[in-house]
Write an enzyme that holds these catalytic residues in place. Structure first.
Site, PDB file in Angstrom:
ATOM      1  N   ASP A   1     -20.679   5.560  -3.710  1.00 41.89           N
ATOM      2  CA  ASP A   1     -21.205   4.230  -3.438  1.00 41.89           C
ATOM      3  C   ASP A   1     -22.025   3.829  -4.680  1.00 41.89           C
ATOM      4  OD1 ASP A   1     -22.277   1.963  -1.966  1.00 41.89           O
ATOM      5  OD2 ASP A   1     -24.141   3.136  -1.860  1.00 41.89           O
TER       6      ASP A   1
ATOM      7  N   ASP B   1     -24.779   0.667  -4.885  1.00 40.47           N
ATOM      8  CA  ASP B   1     -26.148   0.174  -4.657  1.00 40.47           C
ATOM      9  C   ASP B   1     -26.934   1.132  -3.785  1.00 40.47           C
ATOM     10  OD1 ASP B   1     -25.997  -2.284  -6.125  1.00 40.47           O
ATOM     11  OD2 ASP B   1     -24.542  -2.898  -4.625  1.00 40.47           O
TER      12      ASP B   1
END
Ligand code: XBP
Ligand code: MG
Length: 256
Positions: free
Chosen positions: A14, A16
């Site tokens: 991922d 953020d």
């Protein structure tokens, strides 16, 4: 040393909150700058933004905000395209922040990425954020050529269902040509974890200030950060044996 008999073929990251703490001092600031630029009197403070983060995707987040905090704006003609243009302005501000070096990578991220490459384990990105934001973050932190280090970059509107839907993980796995059981995901949030688990991926969670109190049931391991030899992580859920930082070997152990 990565044990050759182990089946870890790829790690899907991922972006953020996982690679960098981009939300509070990056995205939030960029949203507010875009609101200013268009003369809107909206201000997303740190606390409000934490609530809005439940909605993944910047355009979706703006729509949710209008519905709940400024419903008169729902009457704007061509609302969706107006939101899309506001969001483009937000992306411009966000990229500019990163190009000025505003956001560093979190502890252990660069070390782990380099180690996985050395171990010939594939690396991929599976994120809800806009692709230009991924490019800006990687180039500003890991250097101009770092995009090429990633075997697959899955971002933003490339799929219609954003996290917690598993679509971006399904897409990335398909591009990698690998089954989920040969891969591990690294996430920071409950929505992200739901997405990776729904795609069948063993998942390591590295929390941040916005996510540390969320529900991470189903995660293989939850840690404070990826850790460094000089700055070991804290285990928040699960068992890391005697590891103090996330490396290829630990991820291999989580896999399966
Ligand atoms: C986080 C998101 C994104 C960002 C903002 O994605 O939900 O919406 O907050 O980026 P992830 P955009 O944790 O999956 O990386 O404004 O480009 O959507
Ligand atoms: Mg995240």
């Amino acid at each position: 040393m990565v044990n050759g008999s182990r089946a870890l073929h790829a790690v899907l990251f991922d972006v953020d909150g996982t690679l960098a703490d981009t939300e509070r001092d990056g995205h939030r600031v960029a949203f507010n700058a875009a609101f200013d630029e268009l003369g809107l009197d909206w201000n997303w403070d740190i606390e409000l933004y934490g609530e809005l983060l439940q909605i993944t995707g910047g355009k979706e987040r703006i729509h949710h905000y209008i519905k709940n905090y400024d419903p008169a704006e729902l009457e704007r003609p061509s609302l969706d395209s107006w939101i899309a243009s506001l969001h483009k302005i937000k992306t411009k501000h966000y990229v500019s922040l990163l190009e000025h070096g505003a956001i560093p990578l979190r502890p252990g991220v660069e070390r782990l990425i380099r180690e996985l490459r050395d171990a010939k384990i594939k690396i991929a990105i599976a994120t809800t954020t806009t692709e230009a934001n991924v490019t800006a973050l990687l180039e500003s932190t890991l250097g101009e050529d770092s995009l090429g280090w990633f075997d697959v970059i899955g971002a933003g509107d490339i799929v219609s269902g954003k996290k917690p839907e598993p679509d971006i993980y399904h897409w990335a796995l398909q591009q990698l040509g690998l089954p989920a059981h040969q891969c591990v995901a690294v996430e920071d949030s409950e929505n992200g974890l739901k997405a990776s688990l729904a795609a069948g991926l063993d998942t390591l969670v590295t929390v941040n200030e916005y996510t540390r109190l969320q529900n991470f049931s189903g995660a293989s391991l939850v840690v404070s950060d990826l850790g460094e030899p000089t700055q070991p992580f804290t285990v928040l859920q699960g068992v890391a044996l005697d590891s103090g930082w996330v490396d290829a070997e630990l991820l291999s152990r989580l896999n399966g």
